[in-house]
Motif scaffolding. Structure first.
Motif, short mmCIF file in Angstrom:
data_model
loop_
_atom_site.label_atom_id
_atom_site.label_comp_id
_atom_site.label_asym_id
_atom_site.label_seq_id
_atom_site.Cartn_x
_atom_site.Cartn_y
_atom_site.Cartn_z
N ILE A 250 0.84 -1.20 0.00
CA ILE A 250 0.00 0.00 0.00
C ILE A 250 0.87 1.25 0.00
N HIS A 251 1.93 1.22 0.80
CA HIS A 251 2.83 2.38 0.85
C HIS A 251 3.50 2.62 -0.51
N ASN B 121 1.92 7.04 -6.71
CA ASN B 121 0.83 7.86 -7.24
C ASN B 121 0.76 9.23 -6.59
N ARG B 122 1.71 9.56 -5.75
CA ARG B 122 1.71 10.84 -5.05
C ARG B 122 2.02 11.97 -6.03
N VAL B 123 1.35 13.09 -5.84
CA VAL B 123 1.63 14.30 -6.62
C VAL B 123 2.43 15.22 -5.71
N TRP B 124 3.66 15.48 -6.10
CA TRP B 124 4.55 16.29 -5.29
C TRP B 124 4.29 17.76 -5.55
N SER B 125 4.43 18.57 -4.51
CA SER B 125 4.17 20.01 -4.65
C SER B 125 5.32 20.74 -5.34
N GLU B 126 6.51 20.12 -5.35
CA GLU B 126 7.65 20.73 -6.02
C GLU B 126 8.21 19.75 -7.05
N PRO B 127 8.72 20.26 -8.15
CA PRO B 127 9.30 19.36 -9.15
C PRO B 127 10.56 18.67 -8.62
N LEU B 128 10.84 17.50 -9.15
CA LEU B 128 12.02 16.75 -8.74
C LEU B 128 13.29 17.54 -9.03
N PHE B 129 13.34 18.17 -10.19
CA PHE B 129 14.49 18.99 -10.56
C PHE B 129 14.03 20.43 -10.64
#
Length: 86
Positions: free
Chosen positions: A37-38, A44-52
């Motif tokens: 589940i984790h 599927n998490r949407v991050w608030s900041e871009p990876l780069f």
């Protein structure tokens, strides 16, 4: 960690694989399901900041591996006071 109980439907073949893995690893079936589940949640998490978040000046064409490495290293060195990356 606080947990919340939930019910899910699973394929019997998947449950058999989980049961076997739990026995082999010496952990509970629930622990394997929580791990799954984790992993699904993080995938599927949407991050608030871009990876780069940094951008680098370039020639507008694809650079070779060495040039990319040198460009990134130069940018990191330029951001530090002592000239060494931490």
């Amino acid at each position: 960690m606080s947990m919340k109980r939930t019910n899910v439907y699973a394929d019997p073949e998947d449950l058999a694989i989980i049961k076997e893995a739990a026995k082999r690893r010496g952990i509970s079936e629930a622990e394997i399901i929580r791990e799954g589940i984790h992993l699904a949640a993080m995938a599927n998490r949407v991050w608030s900041e871009p990876l780069f978040s940094r951008t680098f000046e370039g020639a507008g064409r694809t650079l070779g591996k060495r040039k990319v490495r040198d460009t990134v290293a130069d940018a990191v060195l330029a951001e530090t006071d002592t000239g060494t990356a931490s």
